[in-house]
Every structure is written in C-alpha cells, then in structure tokens.
Design a protein around this motif. Structure first.
Motif, PDB file in Angstrom:
ATOM      1  N   VAL A  95      -2.048  14.556  -0.358  1.00 42.10           N
ATOM      2  CA  VAL A  95      -2.040  15.470  -1.517  1.00 42.10           C
ATOM      3  C   VAL A  95      -0.706  15.357  -2.260  1.00 42.10           C
ATOM      4  O   VAL A  95      -0.663  15.388  -3.495  1.00 42.10           O
ATOM      5  CB  VAL A  95      -2.328  16.928  -1.083  1.00 42.10           C
ATOM      6  N   ASN A  96       0.387  15.204  -1.504  1.00 41.21           N
ATOM      7  CA  ASN A  96       1.701  15.018  -2.156  1.00 41.21           C
ATOM      8  C   ASN A  96       1.722  13.772  -3.028  1.00 41.21           C
ATOM      9  O   ASN A  96       2.331  13.766  -4.100  1.00 41.21           O
ATOM     10  CB  ASN A  96       2.813  14.914  -1.100  1.00 41.21           C
ATOM     11  N   GLY A 124      -1.995  14.185  -5.697  1.00 42.93           N
ATOM     12  CA  GLY A 124      -2.196  15.378  -6.519  1.00 42.93           C
ATOM     13  C   GLY A 124      -3.640  15.549  -6.929  1.00 42.93           C
ATOM     14  O   GLY A 124      -4.563  15.347  -6.144  1.00 42.93           O
ATOM     15  N   LEU A 125      -3.851  15.901  -8.193  1.00 43.60           N
ATOM     16  CA  LEU A 125      -5.221  15.996  -8.718  1.00 43.60           C
ATOM     17  C   LEU A 125      -5.487  14.870  -9.711  1.00 43.60           C
ATOM     18  O   LEU A 125      -6.429  14.929 -10.486  1.00 43.60           O
ATOM     19  CB  LEU A 125      -5.444  17.344  -9.422  1.00 43.60           C
ATOM     20  N   ASN A 130      -5.252  23.462  -8.423  1.00 44.77           N
ATOM     21  CA  ASN A 130      -4.147  22.537  -8.715  1.00 44.77           C
ATOM     22  C   ASN A 130      -3.507  22.071  -7.412  1.00 44.77           C
ATOM     23  O   ASN A 130      -3.800  22.587  -6.336  1.00 44.77           O
ATOM     24  CB  ASN A 130      -3.112  23.167  -9.655  1.00 44.77           C
ATOM     25  N   LYS A 131      -2.628  21.101  -7.541  1.00 46.22           N
ATOM     26  CA  LYS A 131      -2.004  20.474  -6.375  1.00 46.22           C
ATOM     27  C   LYS A 131      -1.282  21.501  -5.513  1.00 46.22           C
ATOM     28  O   LYS A 131      -1.429  21.516  -4.279  1.00 46.22           O
ATOM     29  CB  LYS A 131      -1.027  19.392  -6.877  1.00 46.22           C
ATOM     30  N   TYR A 154     -10.733  14.367  -1.137  1.00 45.49           N
ATOM     31  CA  TYR A 154     -10.241  15.549  -0.393  1.00 45.49           C
ATOM     32  C   TYR A 154     -11.408  16.290   0.265  1.00 45.49           C
ATOM     33  O   TYR A 154     -11.311  16.752   1.412  1.00 45.49           O
ATOM     34  CB  TYR A 154      -9.507  16.510  -1.333  1.00 45.49           C
TER      35      TYR A 154
END
Length: 859
Positions: free
Chosen positions: A349-350, A353-354, A315-316, A274
């Motif tokens: 990102v969807n 996530g993390l 967070n996400k 990211y």
C-alpha cells in the motif's frame, strides 16, 4: 569462466537447450492447416540455410534450392503457402524458447548472488555501513516506467500462454505442456487491427497485477525485515510509472478521455489487488478484533470495483490506518502471529497507494506553443501579438498569468484536447492521489520557454501557483539538445517564478534524457557519452542552485537505445552525477523479457537497486575518470560521430533502409497504436522516423548499425595516434567504458552479414553494404583486442548461448523475409505488374514478429 557462470551455463544447457529439443518435437503434431511434415520440411530448410550461407548463396537462391531439391511444390502460390506455415511454426518455437527461459530463471541466475539484495546485505554488514545505507535509503528510489512503445509483437493472449506454459514447464507437467502447445498452435499471433491506447494500457496492467505487485512486495518485505531502521514509509524505494494513455507525443489516438479512462483502470486494478489480498489474509487472520476491520475493508474495496459508477472516498492513508490498527492488535493480543502478512500488505500500500503506477503525460514542445497562440486570439489572457514576441517577452507574460481560462471553445481538436488533459490531471489526483498523475514531460524540449509554456498552461487551466502539484520534466534527446541542456536549466533555475515553483516541489527537478533519438541522431558512442556528460553538467548546474536533480532515462530494449546491461551503467556513474533516483522507461519487449515473471522482475529490480546503492556506498570501486581519460572518450565520441554522420549522409542511405530492410512495413504489423512516423507523407525522412522502427529495421537486417557503427573507426584512430595503451587502461579501470563496449558486443553478436552478403555485388548498394560490413569487422577486431577476449560476449556465457540458439531458430525466418524483400525489389525495379507482390509484402511483415520476438531486446 567463473564457477557461478559455469553453473548457470550448465543449468541453461539442461533446462533450456535440451528441453527445447524434446518439446520441439511436440510441434510436429500441431494442426497447421492440416498439412503434415511442416516441422520436417522446416528442419531441411534450416540445413539449407546454414549450408547455403556458407556457400555465399543469396536468400533467393537458398529458397529456390530448397523447393527444387526438398519438395514437389512448383507453383508459386503453394510455395508461398508453405513459407507462411514455416513462419507460424517458427513463431511458436520462439514462444517455447521464451517460456523455457522464463521457467529456468531461478536455476540459471543466482538469486542471492552478486547484484542482489542478499549480496548487498552481506556487503553492508561486512563493511559496517548500516548507517550509510539508512541515510541512502531515506531518499533513494528506483522508478520503472512502463511504456507502450510498439516493440511488443506478442498479443496479450500469447503472453498469457507463455506465462502458463512457463509454470507447466517448471512443474514438468507433460500433459499441461502438450495442451498449451496445442492451444498455441490454434492461437493467432497477428492482430487484425491496431490496438487502441486503452488496449495497450490493459496489456501492461496485467504485468502490474501479476508480476510487479508480488515482486515489489517481496523486495520491500526483505528490506524492511533486514534493515528496519533504513526504510521510511513515506518514501517508497520502488515506484512504478505508466505511459499508455498519457503519452500523446505523435499519437493522435491518445485524448483526455483516454487518460481519464486509463487512470480509472489503474485505480480499479490496485483496489482489486488489495481486495484479493484481503481475502487471502482473512484465511489466517481469523482473530477477534481483526476480522471485523478486515471485513469492513473488504466491503469498501468491493464497492469500489464491483458496483458500477461508485467511487467512495477511500484513500491510501485510510487503508494504512486500518492496517496499522490490525498490526497493533496482532502484536499486543496475538503474539505477533501472522504479522508478516500485514507487514507485506502495508509495504504494498505504501508503494502503490490508490494509483498503482503514476500516469505520466507527455507531449511534444511545439504543441504547447500552438495552444498558447490559439489562446492569445481570445481576449484577456495573452497579448494579441503573442506569436511575434521574443522568447524573453513571452516568458515575462507567461510567468505572471493571473486570469484562468473561462469555458472557451477551440475549433482545433489538438488545442482543445491539450487544455482538457491538463484539467483532467486535477480530476485524477482527486481520486488516485497526487502520485496518480503528477508529471508532465515535454519531448523535443530545446529551451527554457518550452518548459515555461507548460507552466503557463497549468495556470491558464485553473491551477494555482502555490499549489501546483506537478513536476514539469524537459526531455533532451538530440546531440545538440543534450549539449545545450545545462544552459536551458541555468535559465530556468534563474527564473524567480520557476524557482519558487521548485521550492514548492521540495527543490527537486526531474530531467529526462532520451537514448533512442540520441543514438539515431549521433550514433552509439556519441549518444552515450553525450548523455553521460550532460548528466555531469546538469548535476553541477543544479548543485549551484541548490536543486536536487533526478535523471529519468528514456531507454529502449537494445544497447543502441540504452538497453543491454543497464544496471552496470548505473553502477558506473560515480559521484559527479546525481544518484538520488534511478528512473528509466521499460519498453515493449523488455517488459516481458526482463520483467515477465515474478522471479525475473525481482532479480532485475534488485540489480538496479544494488547498482544505485553501491555506487554511493562503495564508490571507491568505480574510480572516476581524470581529465585525460575524459578527453579520450570525447575524442572517441567525435570520431565515431563523424563516421556515423558520413554513413547517414551516404546518397543511398535512406533508399537502402527502405528497399533492403522491412522498415516500410513496420506500421502494418498492428503492434502499437502510435504511427511509425511523427508526420504523414510517403517520403522517408530520418527526422520524422521514430527511433523504434529505425533500430528495429537494422536489427531485422542483422546489421545492428546503431549498436556499434563508428566505434571501430574511433578506436583505430586513437590507436594510430599511439593511445591504445591508454584506452586499455581505461577499459580495465572504468566500468562505464567497459559496459559501453560490452553492450556493443551484444549488438554485434546479433549480427549476421551472410544474410545480406549478396548485396556486396549489387550495383546500387554494394558500396554502402561494404562500408557497414567493414566497420563491423573493424569494431569486432578492436573490441577483442582491447578486451583480450577470443570471442564476443565470452564474459556472459549464458547470454551468449541464448543468443546463438535464438539466432539459429530464426535463421529460416530471416531468409524468408529477405527472399520476399528481394522479390519485391525486382518487381518494383522492373515495373512488373505481379499478382504476388501483395503476398510477398505479407511475408515480410509476418516474418517481423518471430525475428523481433526472438531478439528479446531488438527494438
């Protein structure tokens, strides 16, 4: 051959075949111990092999002939030194071939053709099925689970060279190509030490960062732009799973601290991805109001990955909120300029996530029983006589546990670590999000108690029933376990406590089915048919209890372990089998061969998506089998199973595998952290032997027994019963049956019986060799008869040519390996004390690398 196949074949000949000959000549200048002429001598050995096998010579005769006629080497040690140089040389030829195939992928494969999303788009629009597609995509997904199963013989450094070499080949940059080939000549292929589970994880994280991150972004961007109303941001259509660091089944080197360390690496890796994406986007999104949000996000990412020990509360959802703010500003203040950059980022990102990939935990069922018995010896948690209770009594106690474990000390390391791992999952969910680690898989699962033991362990480790954010996944593998699976699930669904747990998990139950051990246990046809029927019956049982069942397939690379034309199996499932998600393991070689570049990963993920979606939207194409046709397949599976079981019961079977194949040297290759057998002990036991070395050994023998054995006998028996016409109709009508036989063809295409034909006169092994060879010929004869083809794999001309070229490259390697195996047999049979024995053993082990790598999916 259709036009598309013809075009792909011509591209393959030009971009792979001809270029291989051209660049292969560069190897002659490589510094193999400063000995010249290695390449020239190797081509002479190649000719000797081809001619020798035509004359029915043995590998020992071929090698002896070569040294006597083509060289002046007379001393055994100098001869063996040259054979080692040949191995080094051939290994690098295989790398060149791999790189050429990767570089030509886009030209050889039609990236917008059948099975791609572009093709799906035209199908959906032509048939006015936009609404059905939207409904399907709301709950459909493909989950690829990367595993560290030991079938990847390339060390990370060589995988990196393949990647760079492919790019140089695409660009036709001769100087770079030459430089990378020189680098290849000096880079060791052999790992002096076994990798740790963490090493294995880092190797696969490279693919997540460099391949899957980009490929998934491209696919999601296409879907969201072409079908904007069909995509639900809260339901990613592609998800990634991860086993290294979580899979402790038979691997004593995976501990709770390993699991935490790998989860941390996955989190750090996606944040780094990211961070780099933000830095790229900043070059375009230089507008007021956007720049400050991006700068703050960049700082947050930086702090998480570059400041030691710092993990902020990022967070996400927070990342998505900031990206959506940017999106609004771009639309309303900047005419949507560069909007696609943010949309692409949001899609990633969807999906990721993390956590990047969900870390699955897997453990063998007997371990949990052992842990609970240890806990029962501590007061206040379980009855002291727990071990002697019946299954029903145990279930009653386990489902109503109220008191969590205090900080108890356990002397047994396995018990202590199992408890620590279950507690660690909570920690991972706190930092990586629930998706970071929310599945616990039970291998060798054979009862409802096995599942409820794991449920109880989570309660004992402090998890609350109402907030148990874990899917407990039984893994059914053997023929018997597959047949009993519906009864096991019936019992679980009927259990009030477990049923309530499923209510809290959206009434979804994932069930894993193992192709590898199924094939080892029951043979090719019985394993595949057993899994198909298990899926049908498990779908029925789950529907009766209003549970949505998801199937997770433990597939390996070769057809005998569920590989081959995998997407065609999913396209053929029909409406009697739940098709909510396609979940499968991607193992070892298959990661690099099918998902090694962004293009190949995109293409192969699209094939899976297309298969799952069209199976439902256009399921009239795959006509369901009627009862008579199912009975035909059942009969085939049973005859095949009997034939395969008889082979396994042959008194020479385990000796044959031990003495004639490289099986016993498998664990010395240092390719995986996991032992080749589940338990120690020197005696070869098929039960303890893992499926990968078992299948890999047959592949290196070029007999691929697990991919076809029993099929010919089964087809012949039904033919003799006058049912051949019915089988022909089934082949033409059922995509499932056709794909079964197509994959069989692939396994047979990679066979080469002249390599071991000398065994047909061996006093010890002539009988078993002949049984295998006769079954191969019978299967080949019947598959060509039923398909109407003249030769194996003629439907797939590119794959057919690729296999032929690869098999030719490794023919000297196969000969060298069998030459060494034959010499060791002679030494052992005659109780000779030879100083060369150790060198022969190294030759066998080192030959394995090139043979397996060239096979692409042979283990």
């Amino acid at each position: 051959m259709d036009h598309q196949s013809s075009t792909g074949l011509q591209h393959f000949k030009n971009l792979v075949g001809i270029k291989f000959q051209l660049y292969n000549s560069l190897f002659t200048s490589l510094p193999f111990h400063r000995i010249e002429k290695t390449g020239i001598l190797l081509s002479l050995l190649q000719n000797n092999c081809e001619e020798g096998y035509r004359k029915k010579q043995s590998p020992v005769e071929i090698i002896e002939d070569f040294f006597n006629k083509q060289t002046t080497y007379r001393q055994p040690q100098e001869r063996l030194d040259l054979l080692f140089r040949f191995i080094q040389y051939i290994e690098r030829q295989v790398v060149l071939f791999d790189a050429l195939e990767d570089a030509s992928f886009k030209e050889v494969n039609d990236m917008g053709g059948v099975g791609t999303l572009k093709h799906l788009e035209s199908e959906v629009l032509q048939t006015n099925k936009e609404e059905e597609l939207s409904a399907k995509l709301k709950n459909f997904a493909v989950r690829l689970v990367l595993t560290a199963h030991p079938t990847q013989f390339y060390p990370g450094s060589v995988l990196g060279i393949i990647n760079d070499l492919s790019k140089a080949l695409m660009a036709n940059n001769a100087a770079q190509i030459n430089m990378y080939l020189q680098q290849l000549g000096k880079t060791p292929f052999f790992k002096k030490q076994k990798p740790t589970p963490y090493d294995e994880a880092l190797n696969l994280v490279w693919y997540l960062e460099n391949v899957f991150y980009a490929a998934t972004g491209r696919i999601m961007s296409f879907l969201t732009s072409q079908f904007p109303n069909a995509i639900d941001a809260n339901h990613p259509i592609i998800t990634m799973g991860f086993w290294p660091g979580g899979d402790r089944d038979g691997n004593p080197f995976v501990t709770a601290s390993t699991t935490l360390k790998v989860a941390d690496a996955l989190r750090g890796s996606i944040i780094k991805s990211y961070y780099l994406e933000i830095r790229r986007i900043k070059r375009r999104l230089t507008f007021e109001g956007v720049d400050t949000i991006l700068a703050d996000l960049e700082t947050e990412m930086y702090n998480n990955i570059f400041i030691p020990g710092q993990r902020t509360a990022i967070n996400k959802n927070k990342i998505l909120d900031e990206l959506h703010k940017i999106r609004e500003i771009l639309i309303y203040k900047h005419n949507g300029l560069f909007l696609y950059l943010i949309d692409n980022f949001i899609n990633k990102v969807n999906v990721f996530g993390l956590h990047f990939a969900s870390l699955d935990v897997r453990q063998e069922s007997s371990v949990h029983n052992k842990v609970l018995e240890a806990i029962s010896k501590k007061s206040g948690y379980l009855p002291e006589n727990y071990a002697s209770l019946s299954d029903e009594e145990k279930i009653d106690f386990l489902t109503y546990i109220e008191v969590p474990l205090k900080e108890e000390h356990f002397d047994d390391q396995l018990v202590a670590d199992t408890i620590a791992t279950i507690k660690a999952i909570k920690n991972i969910q706190d930092f990586n999000g629930e998706a970071g680690c929310n599945r616990y898989i039970i291998s060798q699962c054979s009862s409802a108690l096995n599942v409820l033991e794991v449920y109880a362990l989570f309660l004992l480790c402090g998890w609350k029933k109402e907030s148990l954010s874990i899917d407990i996944i039984p893994l059914f593998e053997t023929v018997e376990d597959l047949q009993n699976a519906p009864d096991v699930m019936q019992q679980l669904y009927s259990n009030k406590v477990y049923s309530t747990h499923l209510e809290n998990r959206s009434k979804r139950q994932t069930i894993m089915l193992g192709f590898s051990d199924g094939t080892k246990d029951g043979g090719y046809l019985m394993a595949n048919w057993g899994i198909y029927k298990a899926k049908e019956n498990l779908t029925t049982v789950s529907k009766q209890h209003e549970v949505e069942v998801l199937f997770f397939d433990g597939r390996g690379g070769p057809p005998s372990r569920g590989g081959g034309k995998t997407h065609k199996f999913y396209a053929s499932m029909g409406q009697n089998i739940s098709n909510k998600e396609i979940q499968l393991t991607v193992q070892g070689q298959t990661v690099s061969s099918s998902f090694g570049t962004v293009e190949s990963a995109q293409f192969n993920i699209e094939q899976l998506l297309h298969a799952g979606i069209t199976n439902e939207l256009f399921n009239n194409r795959h006509v369901l089998m009627n009862k008579e046709e199912e009975n035909l397949l059942q009969h085939l599976a049973e005859v095949s199973f009997t034939k395969y079981s008889a082979l396994k019961s042959h008194p020479r079977f385990t000796d044959y595998l031990s003495q004639v194949s490289p099986l016993k040297f498998y664990s010395e290759t240092n390719i995986g952290s996991r032992p080749a057998k589940r338990t120690g002990g020197s005696k070869l036991s098929l039960k303890d032997l893992r499926a990968i070395p078992y299948v890999g050994a047959w592949a290196q023998l070029k007999q691929n027994v697990t991919g076809y054995f029993g099929v010919g006998s089964a087809l012949k028996e039904l033919d003799q019963q006058g049912k051949f016409d019915e089988l022909k109709v089934l082949y033409d009508k059922s995509l499932f049956f056709k794909t079964l036989l197509d994959n069989c063809e692939m396994a047979m295409k990679k066979c080469f019986f002249p390599l071991t034909e000398f065994l047909s006169a061996d006093p010890k092994y002539s009988e078993i060799w002949t049984v295998i060879y006769d079954e191969f010929n019978l299967t080949r004869q019947y598959i060509l008869k039923i398909s109407g083809k003249k030769e194996l794999m003629s439907d797939y001309p590119v794959d057919q040519l690729s296999i032929a070229m690869r098999e030719r490259i490794v023919l000297p390697l196969l000969t060298i390996q069998q030459f060494a195996i034959m010499n060791i047999r002679e030494i052992e049979d005659n109780l000779i004390n030879s100083p060369l024995k150790e060198t022969y053993e190294k030759l066998i082990m080192r030959s394995s690398f090139g043979i397996i790598n060239a096979g692409r999916n042979s283990a």
